[in-house]
Design a protein around this motif. Structure first.
Motif, PDB file in Angstrom:
ATOM      1  N   VAL A 106      -4.538  -8.045  -9.947  1.00 50.02           N
ATOM      2  CA  VAL A 106      -3.842  -6.798  -9.988  1.00 50.02           C
ATOM      3  C   VAL A 106      -3.518  -6.260  -8.619  1.00 50.02           C
ATOM      4  CG1 VAL A 106      -4.351  -4.097 -10.445  1.00 50.02           C
ATOM      5  CG2 VAL A 106      -4.834  -6.054 -12.189  1.00 50.02           C
ATOM      6  N   PHE A 107      -2.462  -6.003  -7.995  1.00 55.66           N
ATOM      7  CA  PHE A 107      -2.094  -5.302  -6.922  1.00 55.66           C
ATOM      8  C   PHE A 107      -2.133  -3.705  -6.953  1.00 55.66           C
ATOM      9  CE2 PHE A 107       0.923  -8.979  -6.168  1.00 55.66           C
ATOM     10  CZ  PHE A 107       0.211  -9.863  -5.691  1.00 55.66           C
ATOM     11  N   ASP A 108      -3.391  -2.997  -6.541  1.00 58.10           N
ATOM     12  CA  ASP A 108      -3.499  -1.653  -6.479  1.00 58.10           C
ATOM     13  C   ASP A 108      -3.209  -1.199  -5.194  1.00 58.10           C
ATOM     14  OD1 ASP A 108      -4.699   0.882  -6.727  1.00 58.10           O
ATOM     15  OD2 ASP A 108      -6.268   0.312  -7.798  1.00 58.10           O
ATOM     16  N   PRO A 109      -1.896  -0.302  -5.277  1.00 61.22           N
ATOM     17  CA  PRO A 109      -1.526   0.377  -3.977  1.00 61.22           C
ATOM     18  C   PRO A 109      -2.312   1.367  -3.189  1.00 61.22           C
ATOM     19  CG  PRO A 109      -0.409   1.339  -5.647  1.00 61.22           C
ATOM     20  CD  PRO A 109      -1.263   0.162  -6.276  1.00 61.22           C
ATOM     21  N   LYS A 110      -3.512   1.687  -3.852  1.00 61.78           N
ATOM     22  CA  LYS A 110      -4.374   2.887  -3.297  1.00 61.78           C
ATOM     23  C   LYS A 110      -4.638   2.519  -1.770  1.00 61.78           C
ATOM     24  CE  LYS A 110      -8.545   5.676  -4.231  1.00 61.78           C
ATOM     25  NZ  LYS A 110      -9.299   5.858  -5.087  1.00 61.78           N
ATOM     26  N   LYS A 111      -4.440   3.258  -1.101  1.00 60.73           N
ATOM     27  CA  LYS A 111      -4.610   3.166   0.369  1.00 60.73           C
ATOM     28  C   LYS A 111      -6.097   3.079   0.871  1.00 60.73           C
ATOM     29  CE  LYS A 111      -2.533   4.983   4.497  1.00 60.73           C
ATOM     30  NZ  LYS A 111      -1.384   5.919   5.358  1.00 60.73           N
TER      31      LYS A 111
ATOM     32  N   THR B 222       0.529  -1.381  -0.012  1.00 60.34           N
ATOM     33  CA  THR B 222       0.079  -0.053  -0.095  1.00 60.34           C
ATOM     34  C   THR B 222       0.980   1.279   0.089  1.00 60.34           C
ATOM     35  OG1 THR B 222      -1.726  -1.314   1.317  1.00 60.34           O
ATOM     36  CG2 THR B 222      -2.086   1.105   1.215  1.00 60.34           C
ATOM     37  N   GLN B 223       0.616   2.055  -0.735  1.00 62.37           N
ATOM     38  CA  GLN B 223       1.019   3.625  -0.981  1.00 62.37           C
ATOM     39  C   GLN B 223       0.971   4.005   0.206  1.00 62.37           C
ATOM     40  OE1 GLN B 223      -1.067   4.413  -4.511  1.00 62.37           O
ATOM     41  NE2 GLN B 223      -1.017   6.561  -3.721  1.00 62.37           N
ATOM     42  N   GLU B 224       1.828   5.086   1.033  1.00 65.09           N
ATOM     43  CA  GLU B 224       1.764   5.825   1.987  1.00 65.09           C
ATOM     44  C   GLU B 224       1.549   7.281   1.716  1.00 65.09           C
ATOM     45  OE1 GLU B 224       4.776   4.914   4.850  1.00 65.09           O
ATOM     46  OE2 GLU B 224       4.224   2.573   4.888  1.00 65.09           O
ATOM     47  N   GLU B 225       1.870   7.581   0.548  1.00 64.14           N
ATOM     48  CA  GLU B 225       1.568   9.086  -0.019  1.00 64.14           C
ATOM     49  C   GLU B 225       0.460   8.949  -1.178  1.00 64.14           C
ATOM     50  OE1 GLU B 225       5.859   9.538   1.385  1.00 64.14           O
ATOM     51  OE2 GLU B 225       5.230   8.272   0.276  1.00 64.14           O
ATOM     52  N   ILE B 226      -0.096  10.224  -1.283  1.00 62.75           N
ATOM     53  CA  ILE B 226      -1.098  10.138  -2.195  1.00 62.75           C
ATOM     54  C   ILE B 226      -0.688   9.809  -3.476  1.00 62.75           C
ATOM     55  CG2 ILE B 226      -0.917  12.585  -2.791  1.00 62.75           C
ATOM     56  CD1 ILE B 226      -4.061  12.462  -2.809  1.00 62.75           C
ATOM     57  N   SER B 227       0.999  10.381  -3.880  1.00 61.14           N
ATOM     58  CA  SER B 227       1.245  10.028  -5.062  1.00 61.14           C
ATOM     59  C   SER B 227       2.462   8.980  -5.215  1.00 61.14           C
ATOM     60  CB  SER B 227       1.966  11.244  -5.734  1.00 61.14           C
ATOM     61  OG  SER B 227       2.602  11.939  -4.388  1.00 61.14           O
ATOM     62  N   GLY B 228       2.254   7.937  -4.211  1.00 60.17           N
ATOM     63  CA  GLY B 228       3.289   6.931  -3.885  1.00 60.17           C
ATOM     64  C   GLY B 228       3.142   5.594  -4.570  1.00 60.17           C
ATOM     65  N   CYS B 229       2.352   5.668  -5.821  1.00 58.77           N
ATOM     66  CA  CYS B 229       2.060   4.439  -6.361  1.00 58.77           C
ATOM     67  C   CYS B 229       3.184   3.690  -7.106  1.00 58.77           C
ATOM     68  CB  CYS B 229       0.732   4.493  -7.220  1.00 58.77           C
ATOM     69  SG  CYS B 229       0.962   5.794  -8.331  1.00 58.77           S
ATOM     70  N   GLY B 230       3.863   4.319  -7.915  1.00 58.29           N
ATOM     71  CA  GLY B 230       5.013   3.933  -8.312  1.00 58.29           C
ATOM     72  C   GLY B 230       6.108   3.186  -7.290  1.00 58.29           C
TER      73      GLY B 230
END
Length: 156
Positions: free
Chosen positions: A108-113, A5-13
């Motif tokens: 699909v692994f979607d990192p959206k928190k 999971t991404q920890e910042e709003i723009s950390g998906c990459g």
């Protein structure tokens, strides 16, 4: 492999590379930052260069260029996908997700928190624009090597 999971709003990459390399988000972020890659930089989700640098640091081989998405059936076993692709002031932006043909079927692994689950199989809702094939597995010797991280963009 498991979702990160991404920890910042723009950390998906960063989260996508963490999932591919078997790291936590914080571990991947530490390496990314040491390479001059920051989640706050909108280039992370409007330019593939930074994700490719991070993949390369972990010894993960990515295909050259971005290939247009045509169907789920034609995707390779492992790929980074661009979804939610759109233009803002003429500049492309997208959300990074990981596609994997797991032993139990494709996911699909979607990192959206904010998602209930970061492992998705609702393919009809996901609208990829293009993908980058992931051709190699991470090099275990480089996996947790944060100390030697150096930006290829920095002067030598």
């Amino acid at each position: 492999m498991k979702p990160v999971t991404q920890e910042e709003i723009s950390g998906c990459g960063i989260a996508g590379v963490a999932a591919l390399s078997g790291l936590s988000y914080q571990e991947a972020k530490t390496v990314a930052n040491s390479l001059g890659i920051f989640a706050e930089d909108s280039s992370l989700w409007s330019d593939t260069r930074y994700v490719r640098i991070l993949l390369g640091h972990f010894g993960i081989s990515a295909g050259e260029g971005e290939l247009p998405f045509s169907s789920w059936e034609t995707l390779p076993s492992l790929a980074l996908l661009s979804i939610k692709w759109h233009l803002e002031n003429g500049r492309p932006f997208w959300h990074w997700v990981v596609f994997w043909r797991s032993p139990n079927g494709p996911v699909v692994f979607d990192p959206k928190k904010s998602l209930k689950t970061n492992t998705r199989t609702d393919f009809w809702r996901i609208k990829p624009k293009w993908f980058i094939p992931i051709e190699g597995k991470p090099n275990p010797a480089l996996k947790r090597d944060c100390a030697k991280a150096r930006s290829p963009l920095a002067p030598r």
